[in-house]
Each structure stands twice: as structure tokens, then as C-alpha cells.
Scaffold this motif. Structure first.
Motif, PDB file in Angstrom:
ATOM      1  N   MET A   1       0.724  -0.759   0.164  1.00  0.00           N
ATOM      2  CA  MET A   1      -0.129   0.047  -0.385  1.00  0.00           C
ATOM      3  C   MET A   1       0.772   1.307   0.003  1.00  0.00           C
ATOM      4  O   MET A   1       0.370   2.181  -0.455  1.00  0.00           O
ATOM      5  CB  MET A   1      -1.039   0.005   1.148  1.00  0.00           C
ATOM      6  N   ASN A   2       2.423   1.555   0.993  1.00  0.00           N
ATOM      7  CA  ASN A   2       2.929   2.828   1.109  1.00  0.00           C
ATOM      8  C   ASN A   2       3.726   2.072  -0.020  1.00  0.00           C
ATOM      9  O   ASN A   2       3.914   3.785  -0.985  1.00  0.00           O
ATOM     10  CB  ASN A   2       3.863   2.272   2.098  1.00  0.00           C
ATOM     11  N   SER A   3       3.762   1.705  -1.169  1.00  0.00           N
ATOM     12  CA  SER A   3       4.177   1.382  -2.069  1.00  0.00           C
ATOM     13  C   SER A   3       3.974   1.777  -3.233  1.00  0.00           C
ATOM     14  O   SER A   3       4.082   2.895  -4.203  1.00  0.00           O
ATOM     15  CB  SER A   3       5.308   0.009  -2.895  1.00  0.00           C
ATOM     16  N   MET A   4       2.358   1.589  -3.057  1.00  0.00           N
ATOM     17  CA  MET A   4       1.396   2.240  -4.806  1.00  0.00           C
ATOM     18  C   MET A   4       0.667   3.493  -3.874  1.00  0.00           C
ATOM     19  O   MET A   4       0.174   4.471  -4.976  1.00  0.00           O
ATOM     20  CB  MET A   4       0.777   1.358  -4.106  1.00  0.00           C
ATOM     21  N   ASN A   5       1.040   3.650  -2.795  1.00  0.00           N
ATOM     22  CA  ASN A   5       0.594   5.193  -1.854  1.00  0.00           C
ATOM     23  C   ASN A   5      -1.433   4.839  -2.576  1.00  0.00           C
ATOM     24  O   ASN A   5      -2.003   5.692  -2.884  1.00  0.00           O
ATOM     25  CB  ASN A   5       1.015   6.337  -3.145  1.00  0.00           C
ATOM     26  N   LYS A   6      -1.667   3.620  -2.069  1.00  0.00           N
ATOM     27  CA  LYS A   6      -3.080   2.930  -2.881  1.00  0.00           C
ATOM     28  C   LYS A   6      -3.992   2.864  -1.562  1.00  0.00           C
ATOM     29  O   LYS A   6      -3.344   1.937  -1.051  1.00  0.00           O
ATOM     30  CB  LYS A   6      -3.627   2.534  -3.625  1.00  0.00           C
ATOM     31  N   TYR A   7      -4.775   3.333  -0.934  1.00  0.00           N
ATOM     32  CA  TYR A   7      -5.383   2.519   0.770  1.00  0.00           C
ATOM     33  C   TYR A   7      -6.585   2.387   1.383  1.00  0.00           C
ATOM     34  O   TYR A   7      -6.904   1.887   1.754  1.00  0.00           O
ATOM     35  CB  TYR A   7      -4.201   3.225   1.614  1.00  0.00           C
ATOM     36  N   SER A   8      -7.238   1.815  -0.366  1.00  0.00           N
ATOM     37  CA  SER A   8      -8.508   1.840  -1.020  1.00  0.00           C
ATOM     38  C   SER A   8      -9.396   0.582  -0.334  1.00  0.00           C
ATOM     39  O   SER A   8      -8.159  -0.311   0.181  1.00  0.00           O
ATOM     40  CB  SER A   8      -9.144   2.455  -2.168  1.00  0.00           C
ATOM     41  N   VAL A   9     -10.210   0.658  -0.149  1.00  0.00           N
ATOM     42  CA  VAL A   9     -11.350  -0.580   0.489  1.00  0.00           C
ATOM     43  C   VAL A   9     -10.231  -2.306  -1.071  1.00  0.00           C
ATOM     44  O   VAL A   9     -10.640  -3.098  -0.428  1.00  0.00           O
ATOM     45  CB  VAL A   9     -12.425  -0.582   1.120  1.00  0.00           C
ATOM     46  N   SER A  10     -11.492  -1.453  -2.129  1.00  0.00           N
ATOM     47  CA  SER A  10     -11.047  -2.249  -2.837  1.00  0.00           C
ATOM     48  C   SER A  10      -9.579  -2.973  -3.317  1.00  0.00           C
ATOM     49  O   SER A  10      -9.670  -4.251  -3.669  1.00  0.00           O
ATOM     50  CB  SER A  10     -11.838  -1.759  -4.132  1.00  0.00           C
ATOM     51  N   TYR A  11      -8.919  -1.785  -3.302  1.00  0.00           N
ATOM     52  CA  TYR A  11      -7.294  -2.117  -3.186  1.00  0.00           C
ATOM     53  C   TYR A  11      -6.827  -3.578  -2.039  1.00  0.00           C
ATOM     54  O   TYR A  11      -6.365  -4.339  -2.245  1.00  0.00           O
ATOM     55  CB  TYR A  11      -6.607  -1.191  -3.075  1.00  0.00           C
ATOM     56  N   ALA A  12      -7.041  -2.769  -1.098  1.00  0.00           N
ATOM     57  CA  ALA A  12      -7.699  -4.163   0.228  1.00  0.00           C
ATOM     58  C   ALA A  12      -8.036  -5.384   0.031  1.00  0.00           C
ATOM     59  O   ALA A  12      -7.453  -6.723   0.192  1.00  0.00           O
ATOM     60  CB  ALA A  12      -7.799  -3.916   1.932  1.00  0.00           C
ATOM     61  N   LYS A  13      -8.578  -5.029  -0.109  1.00  0.00           N
ATOM     62  CA  LYS A  13     -10.033  -7.047  -1.139  1.00  0.00           C
ATOM     63  C   LYS A  13      -9.441  -7.065  -1.294  1.00  0.00           C
ATOM     64  O   LYS A  13      -9.038  -8.342  -1.882  1.00  0.00           O
ATOM     65  CB  LYS A  13     -11.255  -6.289  -1.132  1.00  0.00           C
ATOM     66  N   SER A  14      -8.464  -6.793  -3.020  1.00  0.00           N
ATOM     67  CA  SER A  14      -7.171  -7.587  -4.214  1.00  0.00           C
ATOM     68  C   SER A  14      -6.717  -8.474  -4.092  1.00  0.00           C
ATOM     69  O   SER A  14      -6.260  -8.694  -3.879  1.00  0.00           O
ATOM     70  CB  SER A  14      -7.228  -6.501  -4.721  1.00  0.00           C
ATOM     71  N   ILE A  15      -6.243  -7.682  -1.867  1.00  0.00           N
ATOM     72  CA  ILE A  15      -4.828  -8.068  -1.399  1.00  0.00           C
ATOM     73  C   ILE A  15      -5.284  -9.636  -0.918  1.00  0.00           C
ATOM     74  O   ILE A  15      -4.343 -10.842  -0.758  1.00  0.00           O
ATOM     75  CB  ILE A  15      -3.940  -7.262  -1.097  1.00  0.00           C
ATOM     76  N   VAL A  16      -6.082  -9.424  -0.518  1.00  0.00           N
ATOM     77  CA  VAL A  16      -6.147 -10.640   0.550  1.00  0.00           C
ATOM     78  C   VAL A  16      -7.239 -11.831  -0.750  1.00  0.00           C
ATOM     79  O   VAL A  16      -6.905 -12.760  -0.169  1.00  0.00           O
ATOM     80  CB  VAL A  16      -8.303 -10.037   1.703  1.00  0.00           C
ATOM     81  N   THR A  17      -7.452 -11.195  -0.876  1.00  0.00           N
ATOM     82  CA  THR A  17      -8.521 -12.360  -2.379  1.00  0.00           C
ATOM     83  C   THR A  17      -7.593 -13.206  -2.568  1.00  0.00           C
ATOM     84  O   THR A  17      -6.961 -14.392  -3.221  1.00  0.00           O
ATOM     85  CB  THR A  17      -9.449 -11.577  -4.055  1.00  0.00           C
TER      86      THR A  17
END
Length: 295
Positions: free
Chosen positions: A187-203
Motif C-alpha cells: 500500500m505504501n509503495s503504491m500510495n493506495k489505501y482504498s478498500v477495493s485495493y485491500a480486498k484485492s490483496i486479501v483475495t
């Protein structure tokens, strides 16, 4: 030989002062649409419940030191005027930086806000009063109180200064600590903290890195697709670490190469020779020296 003594310049006058609101010049008005926003309502509720916490910032007028220009705090001043207040305690900046001041303010990050709420509760402030002060539902306060429960300290440290949605932390809690750290780094590297991005990581996370097994396949995805995503995610993680490890060295080599090519093009005889016999190479060299690598 004595070393030169460095001095730190004061940014504000040493004492805050109470100023009549009428003597504070405003560079702009607060639009009616802003007064209808959630943020405006939260600030108004906070001022009503616990008073003004963060003083507005002003600068003295260059010709009349008893007159001031507002640098930061337009919403607070507007709310105080609407509440019938005639004076306000302000910080007085020593430089008029009305166009740049807001860039220097570090807004409260999600984890810092969580810690602030915990400290307030420890000092005896009730959840109900906090909810009124922040103009939010009491359930919101309770969610923020338990924000980092189930998150490992290393991941918390990585995200402590970031503005992360509360729901993103809920997704991180589905991961085991080692995967939480990897997710926070991504998240820090991409500077992206959205819920959808977190869900994609979990998936894309392997089953053995989840706190609890998946109950059912993600919507629209088959088991085979999830397995493929897990495999591709692991490959991306490895490739990212390799790039991150080599980035510093590659950046140095690129900077040295650009410097060398720039020195060549500073030589008139070299430029004349390239222009006559190798014009395409000269054009590429000129593109290279115009490139500015970022640190």
C-alpha cells in the motif's frame, strides 16, 4: 576555527492573542455548499461541544499591525461568526504564507486519530461526548477505538502516518501478521489505501496466510481463478522486492550515465561529429540529457 552557529527562525509569535473577528481580513468566503458538508458539521459540533481546539493562524498586516490576514482556519472563523462570537484566540505567524501554509499542515492520520480517541477515553471523556464533538454516530467512535485490534505492531507502524479508510483495516485483520506487513508495504509503495485495493490483496492471498479460511469463493471468481491470483500475487511480491533492492544502484548508474552523456554534448567537436555522421544517436543523446531521474 569555530563552526558557524546555526539559528532556527521562529515561525510564530511566542504567545497566542485574542483578536476581534472583525479585524481579521479574509481572502475568500466560505461557499454555502461547504457549509453543508460533513466536515463543516463535524467542526461546528466539536466547537459547540468542547470549544476551539486548534487556533486559527493569522499574519499581521504590513501597514497596520493591528489588522490581520487569515492564513488558516476559514471554516472555524465562519462557524464562530455564525455562533455569534466576536473574538477568537489566534496564532500569529511571522511570515505571510497564505498560499503555502496549508501544505505544511499534517492532517490527522487514521491511526493517530485512533490514538487520540483512546487517550480521550482514558482521561474520562465519554464515548457519547466524543461522538457529539466529532458529529458522528457513536458506533463510529467504537469502531475507531478497536481500529488496530488484530493488526500487528509492524503493520501499524507502516501505516501510522497514512490516511487509511477504516474498512481497509477490517480487511487487513483477515490476514496473518506476516501478510499484514507485506500488504502495508505494498500500500505504501503504491500510495493506495482504498478498500477495493485491500480486498484485492486479501483475495490474492494464499489460504495459509489468512486468519480464517475462505467460506466461499469471491463473487464472480472460481477456485481456479483465485489460485491463479494467489500464484501471480506471490510472483509480483518477489519481483517487487527485486526491483526495490536494485533501485538504488540502478538510479545511481542512470544518474552517472546522464552526467557522462551531458559532458559529451558539452563538447562542440563531439556534437558536430555526431550531427554529421550519427544524427540518430545525437537525437537519442539529447533525449537522455533532458531526462531527470526521480530520487
Amino acid at each position: 576555527m569555530t563552526a558557524a552557529r546555526s539559528t532556527v527562525r521562529m515561525a510564530f509569535e511566542q504567545a497566542s492573542i485574542r483578536i476581534p473577528i472583525a479585524e481579521i481580513g479574509l481572502l475568500r468566503d466560505v461557499p454555502p455548499a461547504i457549509r453543508r458538508t460533513i466536515k463543516y458539521g463535524q467542526i461546528a459540533a466539536s466547537i459547540t461541544e468542547v470549544g476551539l481546539i486548534e487556533p486559527p493562524v493569522v499574519a499581521r498586516d504590513g501597514r497596520n499591525p493591528n489588522h490581520y490576514h487569515l492564513l488558516d482556519g476559514y471554516l472555524r472563523i465562519d462557524i464562530l461568526k455564525a455562533q455569534g462570537e466576536h473574538e477568537v484566540v489566534c496564532l500569529v505567524a511571522l511570515d505571510d504564507e497564505g498560499f503555502t501554509y496549508n501544505r505544511r499542515i499534517s492532517r490527522l492520520a487514521t491511526i493517530q486519530e485512533h490514538r487520540m480517541i483512546l487517550n480521550a477515553v482514558r482521561k474520562g471523556v465519554s464515548e457519547e461526548r466524543l461522538a457529539r464533538a466529532l458529529n458522528v454516530n457513536i458506533d463510529n467512535i467504537r469502531h475507531k477505538r478497536t481500529l488496530t485490534e488484530g493488526i500487528c505492531p509492524e503493520a501499524i507502524d507502516l501505516l501510522k502516518d497514512r490516511h487509511v479508510p477504516i474498512a481497509t483495516f477490517a480487511e487487513l485483520k483477515r490476514l496473518k501478521p506476516v501478510r499484514q506487513i507485506e500488504a502495508a508495504m505494498a500500500m505504501n509503495s503504491m500510495n493506495k489505501y482504498s478498500v477495493s485495493y485491500a480486498k484485492s490483496i486479501v483475495t490474492a492471498t494464499r489460504e495459509d496466510f489468512l486468519v480464517a479460511p475462505r467460506r466461499r469463493p469471491a463473487r464472480g471468481l472460481t477456485e481456479d481463478q483465485i489460485t491463479t491470483m494467489e500464484r501471480e500475487s506471490a510472483t509480483l511480491d518477489r519481483e517487487f522486492r527485486i526491483i526495490e533492492r536494485d533501485y538504488g544502484r540502478d538510479h545511481l548508474v542512470l544518474t552517472l550515465a546522464i552526467g557522462y552523456v551531458r559532458a559529451l554534448l558539452d563538447n562542440v567537436r563531439v556534437v558536430r561529429h555526431l550531427a554529421q555522421y550519427h544524427p540518430m544517436i545525437l537525437a537519442e543523446f539529447q533525449k537522455i540529457v533532458e531526462f531527470q531521474p526521480t530520487a
